[in-house]
Design a protein around this motif. Structure first.
Motif, PDB file in Angstrom:
ATOM      1  N   SER A   1      64.065  47.896  39.858  1.00 19.28           N
ATOM      2  CA  SER A   1      64.577  49.033  39.570  1.00 19.28           C
ATOM      3  C   SER A   1      64.629  49.819  41.061  1.00 19.28           C
ATOM      4  CB  SER A   1      64.929  49.102  38.486  1.00 19.28           C
ATOM      5  OG  SER A   1      64.189  49.417  37.644  1.00 19.28           O
ATOM      6  N   SER A   2      63.147  50.412  40.636  1.00 16.22           N
ATOM      7  CA  SER A   2      63.518  51.856  41.390  1.00 16.22           C
ATOM      8  C   SER A   2      61.941  51.686  42.447  1.00 16.22           C
ATOM      9  CB  SER A   2      63.421  52.777  40.549  1.00 16.22           C
ATOM     10  OG  SER A   2      62.489  53.532  39.623  1.00 16.22           O
ATOM     11  N   GLY A   3      61.536  52.481  43.578  1.00 20.40           N
ATOM     12  CA  GLY A   3      60.581  53.173  43.924  1.00 20.40           C
ATOM     13  C   GLY A   3      59.101  53.416  42.716  1.00 20.40           C
ATOM     14  N   GLN A   4      59.839  54.181  41.689  1.00 21.58           N
ATOM     15  CA  GLN A   4      58.882  54.802  40.486  1.00 21.58           C
ATOM     16  C   GLN A   4      58.888  53.978  39.876  1.00 21.58           C
ATOM     17  OE1 GLN A   4      58.606  57.990  41.763  1.00 21.58           O
ATOM     18  NE2 GLN A   4      58.335  58.941  39.167  1.00 21.58           N
ATOM     19  N   ALA A   5      59.355  52.350  39.763  1.00 22.99           N
ATOM     20  CA  ALA A   5      58.602  51.788  38.791  1.00 22.99           C
ATOM     21  C   ALA A   5      58.347  50.527  39.319  1.00 22.99           C
ATOM     22  CB  ALA A   5      60.254  50.701  38.361  1.00 22.99           C
TER      23      ALA A   5
ATOM     24  N   ILE B   1      51.161  63.178  47.849  1.00 20.25           N
ATOM     25  CA  ILE B   1      52.785  62.623  47.166  1.00 20.25           C
ATOM     26  C   ILE B   1      53.169  62.710  46.413  1.00 20.25           C
ATOM     27  CG2 ILE B   1      50.106  60.892  47.238  1.00 20.25           C
ATOM     28  CD1 ILE B   1      50.787  61.583  44.136  1.00 20.25           C
ATOM     29  N   TYR B   2      54.627  61.961  46.772  1.00 20.57           N
ATOM     30  CA  TYR B   2      56.247  62.271  46.583  1.00 20.57           C
ATOM     31  C   TYR B   2      56.007  62.807  45.301  1.00 20.57           C
ATOM     32  CZ  TYR B   2      60.848  61.228  44.220  1.00 20.57           C
ATOM     33  OH  TYR B   2      61.627  61.594  43.572  1.00 20.57           O
ATOM     34  N   GLY B   3      56.651  64.004  44.589  1.00 18.05           N
ATOM     35  CA  GLY B   3      56.412  65.499  43.312  1.00 18.05           C
ATOM     36  C   GLY B   3      56.824  63.521  42.268  1.00 18.05           C
TER      37      GLY B   3
ATOM     38  N   GLY C   1      48.085  56.248  48.127  1.00 18.62           N
ATOM     39  CA  GLY C   1      48.463  57.096  49.264  1.00 18.62           C
ATOM     40  C   GLY C   1      49.848  56.909  49.577  1.00 18.62           C
ATOM     41  N   GLU C   2      49.897  57.524  50.205  1.00 24.31           N
ATOM     42  CA  GLU C   2      51.558  57.573  50.851  1.00 24.31           C
ATOM     43  C   GLU C   2      50.948  57.364  52.448  1.00 24.31           C
ATOM     44  OE1 GLU C   2      54.679  60.345  50.029  1.00 24.31           O
ATOM     45  OE2 GLU C   2      54.736  59.788  47.853  1.00 24.31           O
ATOM     46  N   SER C   3      52.047  56.158  53.198  1.00 21.85           N
ATOM     47  CA  SER C   3      51.333  56.439  54.880  1.00 21.85           C
ATOM     48  C   SER C   3      51.717  57.277  55.651  1.00 21.85           C
ATOM     49  CB  SER C   3      52.247  55.023  55.373  1.00 21.85           C
ATOM     50  OG  SER C   3      53.112  54.575  55.124  1.00 21.85           O
TER      51      SER C   3
ATOM     52  N   SER D   1      53.383  61.391  53.935  1.00 21.60           N
ATOM     53  CA  SER D   1      53.843  61.724  52.437  1.00 21.60           C
ATOM     54  C   SER D   1      55.233  62.668  52.794  1.00 21.60           C
ATOM     55  CB  SER D   1      52.193  62.102  52.295  1.00 21.60           C
ATOM     56  OG  SER D   1      52.925  63.377  52.601  1.00 21.60           O
ATOM     57  N   ASN D   2      55.461  62.319  51.486  1.00 27.74           N
ATOM     58  CA  ASN D   2      57.336  62.753  51.077  1.00 27.74           C
ATOM     59  C   ASN D   2      56.730  64.080  50.302  1.00 27.74           C
ATOM     60  OD1 ASN D   2      59.342  63.524  50.563  1.00 27.74           O
ATOM     61  ND2 ASN D   2      59.735  61.789  49.149  1.00 27.74           N
ATOM     62  N   PRO D   3      57.393  64.757  50.772  1.00 30.21           N
ATOM     63  CA  PRO D   3      57.938  65.376  52.113  1.00 30.21           C
ATOM     64  C   PRO D   3      57.042  66.346  52.898  1.00 30.21           C
ATOM     65  CG  PRO D   3      57.970  67.658  50.516  1.00 30.21           C
ATOM     66  CD  PRO D   3      57.061  66.476  49.677  1.00 30.21           C
TER      67      PRO D   3
ATOM     68  N   VAL E   1      49.180  51.434  48.869  1.00 33.43           N
ATOM     69  CA  VAL E   1      49.692  52.421  49.800  1.00 33.43           C
ATOM     70  C   VAL E   1      51.583  52.450  49.834  1.00 33.43           C
ATOM     71  CG1 VAL E   1      50.961  53.110  51.766  1.00 33.43           C
ATOM     72  CG2 VAL E   1      48.080  52.075  52.072  1.00 33.43           C
ATOM     73  N   ASP E   2      51.866  53.288  49.414  1.00 31.88           N
ATOM     74  CA  ASP E   2      53.502  53.691  49.919  1.00 31.88           C
ATOM     75  C   ASP E   2      54.241  53.473  50.761  1.00 31.88           C
ATOM     76  OD1 ASP E   2      55.734  55.001  49.833  1.00 31.88           O
ATOM     77  OD2 ASP E   2      55.825  55.797  48.001  1.00 31.88           O
ATOM     78  N   ASN E   3      54.612  52.607  51.297  1.00 31.63           N
ATOM     79  CA  ASN E   3      55.012  53.009  53.176  1.00 31.63           C
ATOM     80  C   ASN E   3      56.657  52.934  52.942  1.00 31.63           C
ATOM     81  OD1 ASN E   3      54.206  52.578  55.481  1.00 31.63           O
ATOM     82  ND2 ASN E   3      54.785  50.198  55.314  1.00 31.63           N
ATOM     83  N   THR E   4      57.001  53.522  52.073  1.00 28.91           N
ATOM     84  CA  THR E   4      58.315  54.106  52.011  1.00 28.91           C
ATOM     85  C   THR E   4      58.984  55.240  53.359  1.00 28.91           C
ATOM     86  OG1 THR E   4      58.308  54.099  49.451  1.00 28.91           O
ATOM     87  CG2 THR E   4      59.886  55.261  50.952  1.00 28.91           C
ATOM     88  N   PHE E   5      58.259  55.801  53.838  1.00 35.02           N
ATOM     89  CA  PHE E   5      59.045  56.176  55.364  1.00 35.02           C
ATOM     90  C   PHE E   5      58.660  55.734  56.446  1.00 35.02           C
ATOM     91  CE2 PHE E   5      59.924  61.456  54.296  1.00 35.02           C
ATOM     92  CZ  PHE E   5      60.351  61.414  52.821  1.00 35.02           C
ATOM     93  N   PRO E   6      57.772  55.172  56.913  1.00 33.47           N
ATOM     94  CA  PRO E   6      57.621  54.134  58.113  1.00 33.47           C
ATOM     95  C   PRO E   6      58.558  52.840  58.206  1.00 33.47           C
ATOM     96  CG  PRO E   6      54.835  54.345  57.406  1.00 33.47           C
ATOM     97  CD  PRO E   6      56.300  55.501  56.134  1.00 33.47           C
TER      98      PRO E   6
ATOM     99  N   HIS F   1      57.349  50.232  48.197  1.00 33.88           N
ATOM    100  CA  HIS F   1      57.873  51.259  48.742  1.00 33.88           C
ATOM    101  C   HIS F   1      59.203  51.589  47.974  1.00 33.88           C
ATOM    102  CE1 HIS F   1      57.950  49.925  52.669  1.00 33.88           C
ATOM    103  NE2 HIS F   1      57.030  48.382  52.687  1.00 33.88           N
ATOM    104  N   SER F   2      59.942  52.542  47.824  1.00 31.78           N
ATOM    105  CA  SER F   2      61.465  52.677  47.391  1.00 31.78           C
ATOM    106  C   SER F   2      62.269  52.377  48.363  1.00 31.78           C
ATOM    107  CB  SER F   2      60.958  54.340  46.978  1.00 31.78           C
ATOM    108  OG  SER F   2      63.098  54.184  47.391  1.00 31.78           O
ATOM    109  N   THR F   3      62.812  51.088  48.140  1.00 32.39           N
ATOM    110  CA  THR F   3      63.506  50.679  49.004  1.00 32.39           C
ATOM    111  C   THR F   3      65.405  51.422  48.860  1.00 32.39           C
ATOM    112  OG1 THR F   3      64.055  49.141  47.293  1.00 32.39           O
ATOM    113  CG2 THR F   3      62.568  48.193  48.763  1.00 32.39           C
TER     114      THR F   3
END
Ligand code: PLP
Length: 426
Positions: free
Chosen positions: A83-87, A109-111, A153-155, A157-159, A182-187, A204-206
């Motif tokens: 339902s979300s990237g958090q989930a 990583i994202y806050g 880790g995030e590929s 990182s946000n922000p 790996v959280d690959n949301t940004f690339p 991913h946070s889609t």
């Protein structure tokens, strides 16, 4: 759809292959439930002896088609929508950890993820150690304990926009017998495919570039199928020992390379229920159909904006890994040679107050709690997404108090730069 297709083709066509007379466009299966002819047929589904749909909290055909597209894009064996990237992040770890366990995580990583891992999951008895991702393998290795179950880790990182050295992280994780997540949301997989560098699970946070139009919150977990759970069976009893809640079925034995993702669906989605709505999955799919066109435009525009900011004497500093000389330029060239993402961060001379005044004068770029949207948008993390963090945690997460996160959209770069210029002059 077979993996030999190129990413552009997968974006448009993967996941849904209609047969004779079926809809050309992926239908929205807006149904909580699915019909069977005999009680026995349904019973076999509950025993995981047959595959098929019975209740949308576990699986839905629209969601599965979109998940299959994302899995194909990442080069994984299967994926699950949440339902979300958090989930997605929560499930990715909770699928491996239980009370008394521990994992290691990059501090960049994202806050929201920092809070989930460092506060909420701690309350569940799952401990995390945050490490500086730029530290040496030896230093990071010191954070591992006998009860450590994963490295995260995030590929990008946000922000803070730090590029993860994926190969280094994979080596560290594997030398301790745990998977790299790996959280690959940004690339997105258009620009970076972490499995090719040794990552085992991608999340991913889609909600971000994948949807791309700010319509639907969502997440995804993708399994590479590569991690050998049985080789570390003592660490992963949830995967390698019988699941009492599924009549003693053992996921690794019954599902092989699909063990991790099947457990996430059959156990976590069943019990915790953070399914993505089929309507959101449909909208996400529309976004994915143009991901390969939008990402290069985001990156071209972001490069132009970063170069403009770098030359402007009102700007104190610019962080964009596409700028030669940036601390992460070489890593970005290695892991994402065709472009990184559309997010640029910078600070203005005069600091935090000037940053806030600058943002209030922007006309085209909107102040929103969002990033990675087709429309240019802007945020001040220390006042918004990261306001729960102390100054010390902000610095640890690579977020300076004056940091402006500028998410460059796919409009014309000249117009975006003109908007920045008029706001700087104001
Ligand atoms: N991961 C990253 C890198 C993010 O940037 C975000 C949100 O900004 C999340 C996860 C959480 O995703 P969502 O907002 O879809 O729950």
């Amino acid at each position: 759809m077979a993996k030999q297709f190129k990413p552009e083709t997968l974006c448009v066509q993967a996941g849904w292959a209609p047969k004779k007379g079926e809809p050309r466009v992926l239908p929205i299966y807006q149904s909580t439930t699915f019909k069977y002819d005999t009680s026995e047929q349904m019973a076999r589904l509950f025993d995981l002896e047959d595959s098929g749909y019975f209740y949308t909290r576990l699986q839905n055909p629209t969601n599965d088609a979109v998940a299959a597209k994302i899995a194909a894009l990442e080069g994984g064996v299967a994926a699950m929508l949440t339902s979300s990237g958090q989930a997605a992040n929560y499930y990715a770890l909770f699928n491996l950890c239980q009370a008394g366990d521990h994992f290691v995580c990059s501090s960049a990583i994202y806050g929201g993820t920092f809070n989930l891992f460092g506060v909420t999951m701690k309350k569940m008895g799952i401990d995390v150690t945050f490490i500086n991702p730029d530290d040496s393998e030896e230093e990071i290795g010191k954070a591992f304990r006998p009860n450590t179950k994963a490295l995260f880790g995030e590929s990008i990182s946000n922000p803070s926009l730090e590029v993860l050295d994926i190969e280094k992280f994979a080596r560290i994780a594997h030398s301790h017998g745990v998977p790299l997540i790996v959280d690959n949301t940004f690339p997105t997989p258009i620009n970076c495919r972490p499995f090719e560098w040794g990552a085992d699970i991608v999340v991913h946070s889609t909600t971000k570039y994948m949807d791309g139009h700010a319509t639907s919150v969502g997440g995804a977990i993708v399994d590479s199928g590569n991690f050998d759970w049985e080789a570390h069976a003592d660490k992963f009893p949830g995967l390698c020992q019988p699941d009492e809640s599924y009549h003693g079925l053992t996921y690794t034995k019954a599902f092989g390379k699909m063990a991790y993702i099947t457990k996430a669906t059959a156990q976590l989605m069943r019990d915790l229920g953070s399914i993505q709505s089929p309507m959101n999955a449909f909208l996400l799919n529309l976004g994915l159909e143009t991901l390969h066109l939008r990402m290069p435009q985001h990156c071209r525009n972001a490069q132009r904006v970063a170069e403009y900011l770098q030359k402007n004497d009102k700007v104190a500093w610019v962080n964009y890994c596409g700028l030669p000389g940036n601390k992460y330029y070489e890593l970005a060239q290695k892991y994402m040679p065709n472009g990184s993402c559309g997010v640029v961060s910078f600070g203005l001379k005069g600091g935090r107050d000037v940053a806030i005044r600058f943002m209030d004068h922007l006309k085209l770029a909107a102040i929103v709690t969002h990033v990675a949207d087709a429309r240019t948008c802007v945020l001040h993390p220390a006042s918004h997404t990261h306001r729960q963090l102390t100054d010390e945690q902000l610095i640890e997460a690579g977020v300076r108090p004056d940091l402006i996160r500028f998410s460059v959209g796919i409009e014309n770069a000249d117009d975006i730069i003109a908007d920045i210029e008029q706001a700087l002059n104001a």
